[in-house]
Design a protein around this motif. Structure first.
Motif, short mmCIF file in Angstrom:
data_model
loop_
_atom_site.label_atom_id
_atom_site.label_comp_id
_atom_site.label_asym_id
_atom_site.label_seq_id
_atom_site.Cartn_x
_atom_site.Cartn_y
_atom_site.Cartn_z
N PRO A 58 16.98 84.83 43.37
CA PRO A 58 16.60 86.24 43.20
C PRO A 58 17.62 87.16 43.84
CG PRO A 58 14.77 84.91 44.05
CD PRO A 58 16.00 84.07 44.15
N GLU A 81 8.94 92.76 44.37
CA GLU A 81 9.76 92.72 45.58
C GLU A 81 8.91 92.39 46.80
OE1 GLU A 81 12.35 96.06 46.15
OE2 GLU A 81 13.21 95.90 44.13
N ASP A 140 8.90 89.91 32.58
CA ASP A 140 10.14 90.03 33.36
C ASP A 140 10.08 91.23 34.31
OD1 ASP A 140 10.33 92.09 31.58
OD2 ASP A 140 12.29 91.52 30.77
N TRP A 152 5.71 96.28 43.19
CA TRP A 152 6.32 96.23 41.85
C TRP A 152 7.12 97.52 41.70
CZ3 TRP A 152 1.43 94.15 42.69
CH2 TRP A 152 1.28 92.81 42.33
N ALA A 209 9.88 92.98 37.67
CA ALA A 209 10.29 92.52 38.99
C ALA A 209 9.18 92.77 40.01
CB ALA A 209 11.55 93.25 39.43
N GLN A 243 12.76 88.56 39.63
CA GLN A 243 12.60 89.07 38.27
C GLN A 243 12.85 87.91 37.31
OE1 GLN A 243 14.90 92.57 37.48
NE2 GLN A 243 13.81 93.05 35.61
N ARG A 264 14.09 90.65 45.49
CA ARG A 264 13.59 91.03 44.18
C ARG A 264 13.55 89.81 43.28
NH1 ARG A 264 13.89 95.97 41.06
NH2 ARG A 264 14.09 95.58 38.81
N LYS A 302 5.90 84.52 42.31
CA LYS A 302 5.60 85.40 41.18
C LYS A 302 4.91 84.55 40.14
CE LYS A 302 8.07 88.32 37.77
NZ LYS A 302 7.63 87.65 36.53
#
Length: 496
Positions: free
Chosen positions: A328, A487, A483, A368, A485, A340, A338, A478
Motif C-alpha cells: 500500500p 486509510e 477500489d 475513507w 481507498a 486501495q 492507504r 480492507k
C-alpha cells in the motif's frame, strides 16, 4: 467462505448500540485540514531488549554448526533497497550471520550486485544488464520506493569488488551467478579475497553445472531446487554441502530433504511463524529477507507511517502473489497508510509486536478519504497468536479477535480462529463515516474482555475466550471489493 463454528466457553455480549455522533473527525491532512504539517517524530522503541544472539560466525563451518542461522536474502530486501551496499551493511548490523549476493555482468565485463537479468524492476530501464555497459548502468539508481515507501532513498548500483572490499574479510557471503555465464570471473574475484574458502559459499540452482568449478576451487556450495527436481535429491545430496527448498514446500518434502543429513536452508523467510515451522522440520538455515524484524526485532509502540518508509516487520499479505505491487501507499502528509485494492487484503504491523507479550491497548484511526464504499468494511485483527500470511480475507492463519467498521457506522467484534472469522458477538454504532472524515477507535483488552471506545463513549464490549486474545500481532484489513481507498493512521499499542 462460510465461517466455521468457534469452540469457546461462551460469550458475554454487552453490545451498546449507542449512536456516537462525536465519533467521526476530519482526516488529518484531508481537504478539510492543512496538508503541510511537519511529520511526527520517529517512532520510539519499546523497552524490550534486542534478543541476545551469539557473535557473528567467522567461518562457514562455524555457521553450519549452529542450531539456526540467518542469511540476509538480497541484503534483506524487505528492509532496505535490495543488493545495495546499504542493504548489506544494514543486514549485517541487524544481526544477519551472512549475506547473499546475486551477481550479473555488464557488456564490458563489470561484475555488479543485481538479481534480475533485466534492469527494469529496480532501475527503471527495460534493458538486459548484459546489454548495458558499466558506464550506462552506473548512471542509474536502485529505486525501491514502490516496495519500501515513497521516502526510501535511491541507492547506487554496487560493483562486486567494491562491496567485498567495503564489507571486509570477516563477513560470510553466499554468492550466485544469476546470468550463469560468469562463473570463472566470479571465482577469480573470490580467490583474491582473504580466507576465501572459509567465508564464501557458492549458491546456484541445483541442476545447473557451475558447481563443479566452484568445488574444484575448494568452495562449499548451496544448491536450491523445487519439488519438480525432487527425483534428483540423491544426486544433489552427493554434490552440494547445503540443500535449499522454498518455504512454501510441503512438510513432507522438507523432511525428505532434511533426511539427507545435510544442512538445509529455506528461502525466503519473512515471518516468525515460518521460522518456527521450519525449525520444527529440522531446517537450520533461514534465507531471510526480513532481518530487521526477525533478528533485530525491536518493536515500536506506534506506527511509522509519517516517515514514508516501511518499518521492519510491516508487510502486505499479498507479497507472494503480487510482489512489490502489493505494498500500500504511505501518505506522509496525513501520517497514514492507504490501502486501495479491489480485493480483500491485509497488512501486518509486525513492527508493533512485542513477542511474548499480550496486547493491552490498541489505538487506530480509520478513514475513507475519497468515498465511502457502499458495502464491505475495514478494520483490524488484533491480539493475533501468529504473524504468518493466509487465512480468510488474507488476514493470517492465526487466532485473535477482529474489529470491523463499515460505511454505515456499525462496529462489530468477532472471534478470529485459525484464519476464519466467526459470527459477531457484539455490535455498536457510531455516526456513519463520511468522505474525508475519520473514526478514532481505542481497543482495551483485559484477559478475555474487550472494550471499544470512540472519543469518550463506549461503543461496545464483549467477552471472548482468553485464547483469542493471547498474541501480540495486529493486522489492518480492507474487506470490500471496490477500489475505494481506506486509510489507517495513529496506531499506538501497549502490552502487558
Amino acid at each position: 467462505m462460510t465461517p466455521s463454528p468457534i469452540s469457546r466457553r461462551g460469550f458475554l455480549i454487552a453490545g451498546l448500540s449507542t449512536a456516537l455522533l462525536a465519533g467521526c473527525t476530519a482526516v488529518p491532512g484531508s481537504r478539510s485540514a492543512p496538508t503541510t504539517a511537519a511529520p511526527s517524530a520517529s517512532p520510539t522503541l519499546s523497552p524490550s531488549p534486542t534478543p541476545s544472539r551469539p557473535p557473528a560466525p567467522s567461518s562457514i563451518p562455524e555457521l553450519l554448526a549452529r542450531e539456526r542461522f540467518y542469511v540476509g536474502h538480497r541484503g534483506s530486501g524487505d528492509n532496505w533497497p535490495e543488493h545495495t551496499l546499504t542493504a548489506y551493511r544494514n543486514a549485517r548490523a541487524a544481526g544477519a550471520d551472512a549475506i547473499e549476493i546475486s551477481v550479473c555482468a555488464t557488456s564490458d565485463g563489470v561484475l555488479v550486485c543485481h538479481h534480475d537479468l533485466s534492469a527494469e524492476r529496480v532501475l527503471g530501464v527495460d534493458k538486459k544488464i548484459a546489454d548495458m555497459t558499466w558506464s550506462e548502468l552506473s548512471a542509474l539508481q536502485v529505486d525501491a520506493r514502490s516496495w519500501l515507501g515513497v521516502n526510501t532513498p535511491l541507492e547506487p548500483v554496487a560493483r562486486l569488488e567494491d562491496v567485498l572490499r567495503e564489507l571486509g574479510p570477516e563477513v560470510l557471503v553466499f554468492i550466485e551467478d544469476k546470468q550463469g555465464t560468469n562463473t570463472m570471473p566470479i571465482l577469480d574475484v573470490l580467490d583474491a579475497q582473504a580466507r576465501s574458502t572459509e567465508r564464501f559459499v557458492w549458491k546456484q540452482w541445483a541442476p545447473a553445472a557451475q558447481v563443479r568449478a566452484a568445488k574444484e576451487r575448494g568452495y562449499r556450495a548451496w544448491g536450491y531446487f523445487d519439488e519438480e527436481q525432487l527425483d534428483r535429491l540423491d544426486d544433489f545430496a552427493a554434490t552440494f554441502d547445503i540443500l535449499g527448498v522454498p518455504t512454501g514446500a510441503s512438510d513432507e518434502l522438507i523432511q525428505q530433504v532434511v533426511g539427507t543429513g545435510l544442512p538445509v536452508m529455506c528461502w525466503e523467510v519473512r515471518f516468525h511463524d515460518q521460522v518456527e515451522r521450519l525449525a520444527r522440520l529440522g531446517v537450520t538455515g533461514m534465507m531471510c529477507s526480513n532481518v530487521g524484524y526477525l533478528v533485530d526485532g525491536r518493536p515500536s509502540d506506534r506506527d511509522a507511517f509519517a516517515t514514508g518508509r516501511r518499518a521492519a516487520g510491516d508487510l502486505p499479505s499479498a507479497i507472494d502473489t503480487l510482489g512489490w505491487s502489493s505494498q500500500p501507499a504511505f501518505v506522509p502528509s496525513r501520517e497514514s497508510l492507504r490501502i486501495q485494492s479491489a480485493r480483500a487484503t491485509s497488512y501486518l504491523m509486525g513492527s508493533l509486536a512485542a513477542a511474548g507479550k499480550r496486547l493491552r491497548r490498541l489505538d487506530v484511526t480509520i478513514a475513507w478519504p475519497d468515498a465511502v464504499p457502499p458495502s464491505g468494511a475495514a478494520g483490524v485483527v488484533f491480539a493475533l497468536s501468529g504473524d504468518g500470511p493466509g487465512g480468510q480475507g488474507e488476514r493470517g492463519d492465526a487466532t485473535g479477535c477482529q474489529l470491523t467498521l463499515d460505511g454505515s457506522g456499525t462496529i462489530a467484534i468477532a472471534p478470529y480462529e485459525r484464519g476464519v472469522t466467526g459470527s459477531p458477538v457484539s455490535t455498536g454504532k457510531v455516526e456513519a463515516p463520511a468522505e474525508g472524515s475519520a473514526v478514532r477507535l481505542r481497543i482495551d483488552v483485559d484477559d478475555d474482555h474487550v472494550r471499544v471506545t470512540v472519543g469518550e463513549r463506549t461503543a461496545l464490549e464483549a467477552v471472548l475466550e482468553a485464547s483469542a486474545l493471547r498474541g501480540p500481532w495486529v493486522r489492518l484489513f480492507k474487506d470490500d471489493k471496490t477500489d475505494q481507498a481506506v486509510e489507517f493512521s495513529g496506531l499506538r499499542v501497549a502490552f502487558r
